[in-house]
Design a protein around this motif. Structure first.
Motif, mmCIF file in Angstrom:
data_model
loop_
_atom_site.group_PDB
_atom_site.id
_atom_site.type_symbol
_atom_site.label_atom_id
_atom_site.label_comp_id
_atom_site.label_asym_id
_atom_site.label_seq_id
_atom_site.Cartn_x
_atom_site.Cartn_y
_atom_site.Cartn_z
ATOM 1 N N ALA A 14 0.827 -1.208 0.000
ATOM 2 C CA ALA A 14 0.000 0.000 0.000
ATOM 3 C C ALA A 14 0.859 1.256 0.000
ATOM 4 O O ALA A 14 0.582 2.221 -0.725
ATOM 5 C CB ALA A 14 -0.931 -0.007 1.213
ATOM 6 N N LYS A 16 3.875 1.575 -1.151
ATOM 7 C CA LYS A 16 4.516 1.717 -2.463
ATOM 8 C C LYS A 16 3.534 2.231 -3.519
ATOM 9 O O LYS A 16 3.879 3.082 -4.338
ATOM 10 C CB LYS A 16 5.110 0.379 -2.907
ATOM 11 N N ILE A 17 2.308 1.720 -3.487
ATOM 12 C CA ILE A 17 1.301 2.175 -4.463
ATOM 13 C C ILE A 17 0.966 3.644 -4.212
ATOM 14 O O ILE A 17 0.842 4.442 -5.154
ATOM 15 C CB ILE A 17 -0.001 1.320 -4.372
ATOM 16 N N LEU A 20 3.697 5.766 -5.524
ATOM 17 C CA LEU A 20 3.566 5.849 -6.982
ATOM 18 C C LEU A 20 2.490 6.857 -7.361
ATOM 19 O O LEU A 20 2.659 7.669 -8.275
ATOM 20 C CB LEU A 20 3.221 4.451 -7.528
ATOM 21 N N PHE B 58 -2.434 1.811 -14.908
ATOM 22 C CA PHE B 58 -2.218 2.983 -14.048
ATOM 23 C C PHE B 58 -1.475 4.072 -14.830
ATOM 24 O O PHE B 58 -1.885 5.244 -14.815
ATOM 25 C CB PHE B 58 -1.415 2.574 -12.806
ATOM 26 N N LEU B 117 -3.621 -2.708 -8.800
ATOM 27 C CA LEU B 117 -2.182 -2.939 -8.630
ATOM 28 C C LEU B 117 -1.881 -3.362 -7.191
ATOM 29 O O LEU B 117 -1.062 -4.254 -6.948
ATOM 30 C CB LEU B 117 -1.418 -1.663 -9.000
ATOM 31 N N PHE B 118 -2.572 -2.735 -6.247
ATOM 32 C CA PHE B 118 -2.390 -3.103 -4.836
ATOM 33 C C PHE B 118 -2.788 -4.564 -4.602
ATOM 34 O O PHE B 118 -2.052 -5.326 -3.959
ATOM 35 C CB PHE B 118 -3.224 -2.171 -3.945
#
Lengths: 233, 201
Positions: A14, A16-17, A20, B58, B117-118
């Motif tokens: 989480a 890292k996302i 991003l 994304f 993505l998570f």
């Protein structure tokens, strides 16, 4: 010692996302300056489309055709646009029709001085009226009535009297059929008449409701003066 | 650089990611196994492919939002007289935001693919966790609900008679991700969810 590492995996992911995501937002913030679409001053004018009447017939109109996307403030070559939202049965629109027609003729360089040169020597200003039909009893309009209002011809009735008998001369600017109120809704017009001055790049420069003490001509003169676009005397 | 060429930078990894999730990826996995030993396992290849696809989704959503912002500034990014003109689609103020909250579709795509993505990345890091099957199911349901949004956006494109190629690539990424989550879920249910299993072809 037992450890529950599952939460760590998900938290780590989480984080890292989210990182991003924030990098993407920062990139967008540094590389773009989005302008909101709307009808307040400084916003990008919403689309204005429809069938237009220019005195000879009905053809397609798209406001974007009048815009210069790479225009910069102070550039005298760009063409400005004045938009009027009106209803042929609106008494205030009938009252303003004469003066608005004169202002349009002046800034559209139709009015001439004695020597035959245009009375206005500044940037070209195009005028367009978006003719709608308000949801008020007795406000039934049609393309024939719009033509009658613009050209002062025919026997259509505007606000209880003949359109051809309205004050002023026939208009020389274009009328867009907005009887279905599509443009009016896009522009969130509360009532008629409503006036807007649009910069050549499509940004709303002046809204009558934000300057109730100013007329369209006053607004144009003030803006041209502020941007150094007034012609030399 | 031409925007259609830039689009290839998204399409190529999207195809690679898709290949990893299909039988076409088996040979790729085997050939790469020398350098990346885990790719010999089908589950690892599948999750790698799913991560690539959601990451591409994304990234293309970010690019779409960037284009929308640039058009609002008055610029032209991918304007075209042909049916493929993302400027006409993303620059249309009547359709470039969601009808309820007025949020740009690009930003919505960022949130959606960020979530996918998570889910994909969490499962990749701990595929044997007790929640991994549930995450795959959630991923499938979320991407499947994205089909409704895609249908709405395609209806806008039909109405405008223009196609936004960036948006379409993002839609395709959503559909591929949906397949990826569904397939992973099925592998989980069918007892194929283990690394020890030799690569099947």
């Amino acid at each position: 010692m037992k450890q529950d590492t599952e939460a760590d995996v998900r938290t780590d992911t989480a984080v890292k996302i989210l990182a991003l995501f924030f990098v993407a937002i920062i990139f967008l913030a540094f590389t773009t300056s989005p302008i909101k679409t709307g009808t307040k001053e400084g916003e990008r004018a919403p689309p204005l489309e429809g069938m237009m009447y220019n005195g000879s017939g009905w053809t397609q109109f798209d406001m974007n055709d009048y815009m210069t996307t790479n225009w910069t403030v102070g550039d005298a070559n760009g063409e400005w646009l004045v938009v009027e939202f009106m209803d042929t049965d609106c008494t205030f629109c009938l009252r303003d029709a004469d003066e608005f027609g004169q202002v349009a003729d002046y800034f559209m360089k139709i009015s001439k001085d004695a020597d035959g040169t245009p009375a206005w020597n500044g940037p070209v200003v195009n005028f367009v009226a978006s003719a709608t039909e308000l949801d008020i009893q007795g406000h039934e309009t049609s393309r024939e009535e719009i033509i009658s209002f613009r050209d002062k011809t025919g026997d259509s009735s505007c606000a209880g009297s003949s359109c051809s008998s309205r004050n002023g001369e026939p208009h020389n600017f274009i009328y867009v059929d907005d009887i279905d109120q599509e443009n009016m809704q896009d522009w969130k017009i509360p009532g008629t008449p409503s006036y807007f001055i649009i910069q050549p790049d499509g940004i709303v420069a002046w809204v009558h409701s934000e300057h109730p003490q100013e007329k369209v001509s006053d607004g144009l003169f003030r803006i041209f003066n502020e941007q150094g676009l007034m012609p030399d005397e | 650089m031409n925007e259609n060429i830039i689009l290839l930078f998204y399409i190529i990894p999207l195809l690679v990611g898709t290949a990893f999730m299909t039988r076409a990826g088996d040979a790729m996995g085997v050939s790469l196994a020398g350098r990346y030993p885990t790719l010999v396992n089908r589950r690892r290849r599948h999750l790698l492919g799913l991560n690539i696809v959601t990451l591409v989704g994304f990234a293309i959503s970010v690019h779409t939002l960037w284009i929308t912002n640039k058009i609002s500034e008055g610029g032209e990014v991918c304007s075209s007289a042909t049916v493929f003109s993302c400027d006409d689609v993303l620059g249309n103020a009547s359709y470039n935001v969601d009808p309820i909250f007025g949020i740009s579709w690009g930003l919505i795509g960022m949130f959606a693919f960020g979530t996918f993505l998570f889910l994909a990345n969490s499962v990749s890091k701990d595929p044997d966790a007790r929640w991994s099957g549930q995450y795959m199911k959630w991923g499938f349901y979320l991407t499947a609900s994205g089909l409704l949004v895609i249908a709405l956006l395609v209806s806008y494109e039909i109405e405008m008679e223009k196609i936004c190629q960036y948006c379409t690539t993002a839609h395709v990424a959503n559909v591929i991700a949906m397949y990826g989550f569904w397939r992973a879920s099925k592998m989980h249910e069918d007892g194929e969810w283990k690394d020890e299993e030799p690569s099947s072809s």
